[in-house]
Design an enzyme around this catalytic site. Structure first.
Site, PDB file in Angstrom:
ATOM      1  N   LYS A  80       0.837  -1.206   0.000  1.00 35.76           N
ATOM      2  CA  LYS A  80       0.000   0.000   0.000  1.00 35.76           C
ATOM      3  C   LYS A  80       0.868   1.251   0.000  1.00 35.76           C
ATOM      4  CE  LYS A  80      -1.717   1.610   4.076  1.00 35.76           C
ATOM      5  NZ  LYS A  80      -1.403   3.041   4.274  1.00 35.76           N
ATOM      6  N   ASN A  81       1.841   1.284   0.896  1.00 34.94           N
ATOM      7  CA  ASN A  81       2.619   2.514   1.065  1.00 34.94           C
ATOM      8  C   ASN A  81       3.574   2.789  -0.090  1.00 34.94           C
ATOM      9  OD1 ASN A  81       1.264   2.942   3.397  1.00 34.94           O
ATOM     10  ND2 ASN A  81       2.970   2.508   4.780  1.00 34.94           N
ATOM     11  N   CYS A 103      -4.010  18.845  12.191  1.00 39.34           N
ATOM     12  CA  CYS A 103      -2.896  19.787  12.066  1.00 39.34           C
ATOM     13  C   CYS A 103      -3.301  21.149  12.591  1.00 39.34           C
ATOM     14  CB  CYS A 103      -2.508  19.965  10.611  1.00 39.34           C
ATOM     15  SG  CYS A 103      -1.872  18.491   9.901  1.00 39.34           S
ATOM     16  N   ARG A 141       2.598  21.760  11.551  1.00 38.52           N
ATOM     17  CA  ARG A 141       3.717  20.992  12.094  1.00 38.52           C
ATOM     18  C   ARG A 141       3.874  19.593  11.503  1.00 38.52           C
ATOM     19  NH1 ARG A 141       5.839  17.319  15.395  1.00 38.52           N
ATOM     20  NH2 ARG A 141       3.841  16.268  15.392  1.00 38.52           N
ATOM     21  N   ASP A 146       5.241   0.312  12.082  1.00 41.31           N
ATOM     22  CA  ASP A 146       3.993  -0.295  11.598  1.00 41.31           C
ATOM     23  C   ASP A 146       3.850  -1.765  12.008  1.00 41.31           C
ATOM     24  OD1 ASP A 146       3.221   2.071  10.487  1.00 41.31           O
ATOM     25  OD2 ASP A 146       3.587   1.504   8.409  1.00 41.31           O
ATOM     26  N   ARG A 206      -8.449  -0.213   5.209  1.00 40.54           N
ATOM     27  CA  ARG A 206      -7.555   0.785   4.603  1.00 40.54           C
ATOM     28  C   ARG A 206      -6.260   0.145   4.127  1.00 40.54           C
ATOM     29  NH1 ARG A 206      -5.402   4.774   8.311  1.00 40.54           N
ATOM     30  NH2 ARG A 206      -4.083   4.936   6.492  1.00 40.54           N
TER      31      ARG A 206
HETATM   32  C1  UD1 Z   1       4.782   6.695   6.564  1.00 37.67           C
HETATM   33  C2  UD1 Z   1       3.874   5.499   6.408  1.00 37.67           C
HETATM   34  C3  UD1 Z   1       3.429   4.990   7.786  1.00 37.67           C
HETATM   35  C4  UD1 Z   1       4.642   4.727   8.668  1.00 37.67           C
HETATM   36  C5  UD1 Z   1       5.563   5.941   8.714  1.00 37.67           C
HETATM   37  C6  UD1 Z   1       6.853   5.676   9.476  1.00 37.67           C
HETATM   38  C7  UD1 Z   1       2.754   5.917   4.292  1.00 37.67           C
HETATM   39  C8  UD1 Z   1       1.492   6.242   3.604  1.00 37.67           C
HETATM   40  N1  UD1 Z   1       2.708   5.873   5.629  1.00 37.67           N
HETATM   41  O1  UD1 Z   1       4.011   7.727   7.166  1.00 37.67           O
HETATM   42  O2  UD1 Z   1       2.683   3.798   7.600  1.00 37.67           O
HETATM   43  O3  UD1 Z   1       4.206   4.444   9.987  1.00 37.67           O
HETATM   44  O4  UD1 Z   1       5.907   6.348   7.369  1.00 37.67           O
HETATM   45  O5  UD1 Z   1       7.524   4.625   8.903  1.00 37.67           O
HETATM   46  O6  UD1 Z   1       3.762   5.637   3.680  1.00 37.67           O
HETATM   47  N2  UD1 Z   1       7.005  14.381  11.029  1.00 37.67           N
HETATM   48  C9  UD1 Z   1       7.029  15.729  11.347  1.00 37.67           C
HETATM   49  N3  UD1 Z   1       6.922  16.628  10.339  1.00 37.67           N
HETATM   50  C10 UD1 Z   1       6.787  16.268   9.034  1.00 37.67           C
HETATM   51  C11 UD1 Z   1       6.760  14.889   8.719  1.00 37.67           C
HETATM   52  C12 UD1 Z   1       6.877  13.967   9.751  1.00 37.67           C
HETATM   53  O7  UD1 Z   1       7.157  16.096  12.502  1.00 37.67           O
HETATM   54  O8  UD1 Z   1       6.707  17.138   8.162  1.00 37.67           O
HETATM   55  C13 UD1 Z   1       7.143  13.371  12.106  1.00 37.67           C
HETATM   56  C14 UD1 Z   1       5.840  12.565  12.281  1.00 37.67           C
HETATM   57  O9  UD1 Z   1       4.948  13.248  13.129  1.00 37.67           O
HETATM   58  C15 UD1 Z   1       6.363  11.269  12.877  1.00 37.67           C
HETATM   59  C16 UD1 Z   1       7.723  11.082  12.185  1.00 37.67           C
HETATM   60  O10 UD1 Z   1       8.089  12.378  11.694  1.00 37.67           O
HETATM   61  O11 UD1 Z   1       6.580  11.410  14.256  1.00 37.67           O
HETATM   62  C17 UD1 Z   1       7.727  10.068  11.044  1.00 37.67           C
HETATM   63  O12 UD1 Z   1       6.766  10.408  10.108  1.00 37.67           O
HETATM   64  P1  UD1 Z   1       6.887  10.074   8.556  1.00 37.67           P
HETATM   65  O13 UD1 Z   1       8.090   9.250   8.276  1.00 37.67           O
HETATM   66  O14 UD1 Z   1       6.707  11.337   7.793  1.00 37.67           O
HETATM   67  O15 UD1 Z   1       5.601   9.169   8.345  1.00 37.67           O
HETATM   68  P2  UD1 Z   1       4.544   9.236   7.173  1.00 37.67           P
HETATM   69  O16 UD1 Z   1       5.222   9.508   5.874  1.00 37.67           O
HETATM   70  O17 UD1 Z   1       3.405  10.095   7.579  1.00 37.67           O
END
Ligand code: UD1
Length: 420
Positions: free
Chosen positions: A25-26, A119, A124, A307, A399
């Site tokens: 999926k991801n 958000c 953030r 995950d 999902r």
């Molecule tokens: C993706 C995956 C999700 C997985 C996660 C971590 C998809 C659709 N989802 O989510 O299943 O659990 O990676 O492996 O691919 N953060 C910030 N600011 C930002 C972006 C992230 O503070 O702009 C923080 C987030 O709150 C979190 C951490 O960084 O604490 C990791 O998030 P991120 O790697 O971005 O996860 P996703 O891409 O949302």
């Protein structure tokens, strides 16, 4: 309308047989969104049939793309007129929708995307995404719940992420492929899904190097062409079925997997004492003796994936002895623990750590799913528990798990879906 289905599980059956793992999926989501970078036809294969994928298809259609889906093959044709606006209605259903922003900005010089739910102004949770766009030359405005990025030209730059965020890396990568000059992404995410997206973009004519490491180098090109890309197997679905074999003391053969993407999970299972035979694209998992408790911390790839944290907790709750799970990626990802407690598990949450006194007998009861992977953990616990478990709010599982109850039933689980 969300269907409020539930699963009814009669626990205590050992799972036996073979399971075909679906496409990731991801990985599929950003590859589908990559089609926004061209007017040519893109064919994405091995796409799982999931609620999140249907949301992505609806979003592409809202943006003007023609999408035809046949089984696991999705064909995305040219847009009559590509739009730059992703509505609240679709973004609130799926956070990953924000990843349309990079390709839209690259193609149209502007993108207007609803901020994902929860958000605050200042955005953030997608601040790393927005900082990357700014570096590439975009102006960012947040207004009426939408974030608007505009950039007549994107120029390649060095961008250092404060944290190797998966979504921010995907967004920056897709914005940079059509930017002028060279972009270097530092402290980039290394997850297999990023590697798959980079391969998909390369097959469209993008010039990308270093994907799979923390430094990704992109040489911008003026345009991209169509492609046919096959999505990688879903490592989290695979990990969940491995945990299912372990928790039910069963024996499962997983087909169509990439074991290299699962090394942290396989190591943890091995340490716990599960027998594993790893082939090129198959993994046999067999319970042969009582498992040992294994403590771990979630980490970015190649560490143990967040995950899989909830599923690991369910497994550890059934294993004699004490283990500790520390969540380092997300702040509040222990919602499943409360439900496991209701089944009789002994789990103590101390900040970012959960201490599990494993081995108590779990008993079936009604459970409420709070999110996708928490749901997987509760299904696993239900499979191991004595008696009947009713798992409510299965739409979270829909999902991210393709035909979960059918796949489980095919290997001997007593699980059925009921409408509420
Ligand atoms: C993706 C995956 C999700 C997985 C996660 C971590 C998809 C659709 N989802 O989510 O299943 O659990 O990676 O492996 O691919 N953060 C910030 N600011 C930002 C972006 C992230 O503070 O702009 C923080 C987030 O709150 C979190 C951490 O960084 O604490 C990791 O998030 P991120 O790697 O971005 O996860 P996703 O891409 O949302």
């Amino acid at each position: 309308m969300l269907k409020l289905d539930a699963f009814l599980i009669e626990g205590g059956r050992k799972l036996k047989g073979s399971v075909r793992i679906s496409g990731s999926k991801n990985a599929a989501l950003p590859c589908l969104f990559a089609s926004l970078l061209t007017d040519d036809v893109c064919v994405i294969e091995n796409v799982p049939d999931l609620r999140d994928i249907r949301t992505a298809v609806a979003l592409l259609q809202q943006l003007g793309k023609k999408v035809v889906r046949k089984n696991s093959r999705v064909e995305i044709g040219p847009a009559r007129r590509l739009q730059h606006h992703a509505s609240y209605d679709l973004v609130r259903r799926m956070r990953a929708s924000v990843v349309v922003m990079g390709p839209l900005l690259a193609r149209l010089g502007k993108a207007r995307v609803s901020l994902p739910g929860g958000c605050s102004i200042g955005a953030r949770p997608i601040n790393f995404h927005l900082q990357a766009f700014k570096k590439l030359g975009a102006a960012i405005r947040v207004e009426e719940g939408y974030v608007e990025a505009t950039a007549p030209v994107l120029r390649g730059r060095r961008i250092r992420f404060p944290f190797p965020s998966v979504g921010a890396t995907e967004n920056a990568l897709m914005a940079a492929v059509l930017a002028e000059g060279k972009t270097v992404l530092l402290n980039a995410a290394r997850e297999p899904e990023i590697q798959d997206l980079a391969e998909c973009l390369r097959s469209m004519g993008a010039r990308i190097h270093g994907h799979g490491t923390g430094t990704i180098v992109i040489d911008g090109v003026p345009s991209l062409h169509g492609t046919r890309h096959v999505v990688i197997p879903d490592r989290i679905e695979a990990g969940t079925f491995l945990a299912a074999a372990a928790i039910t003391r069963g024996r499962l053969l997983l087909r169509r997997v990439n074991p290299a993407h699962l090394s942290a999970v396989l190591n943890a299972l091995r340490r716990a004492g599960l027998r594993l035979e790893v082939g090129r694209s198959e993994i046999l998992a067999a319970w042969t003796k009582p498992l040992r408790p294994v403590s771990l911390k979630t980490r970015v790839y190649p560490g143990f994936p967040t995950d899989m944290q909830a599923q690991w907790m369910a497994l550890m709750a059934t294993v004699n002895g004490k283990s500790r799970i520390t969540e380092t990626i997300f702040e509040n990802r222990f919602l499943h623990a409360q439900e496991l407690l209701r089944m009789g598990a002994a789990i103590d949450i101390r900040g970012a750590a959960a201490v599990i006194e494993g081995g108590r007998r779990l008993s079936g009861c009604p459970l409420m799913v709070s999110d996708l992977r928490a749901g997987a953990a509760l299904v696993l616990a239900g499979l191991a528990a004595q008696g009947r478990t009713k798992v409510l709010r299965v739409y979270h599982l829909d999902r991210g798990y393709e035909r979960m109850e059918r796949k489980l039933r095919a290997v001997g689980a007593r699980i059925r879906r009921i409408a509420q």
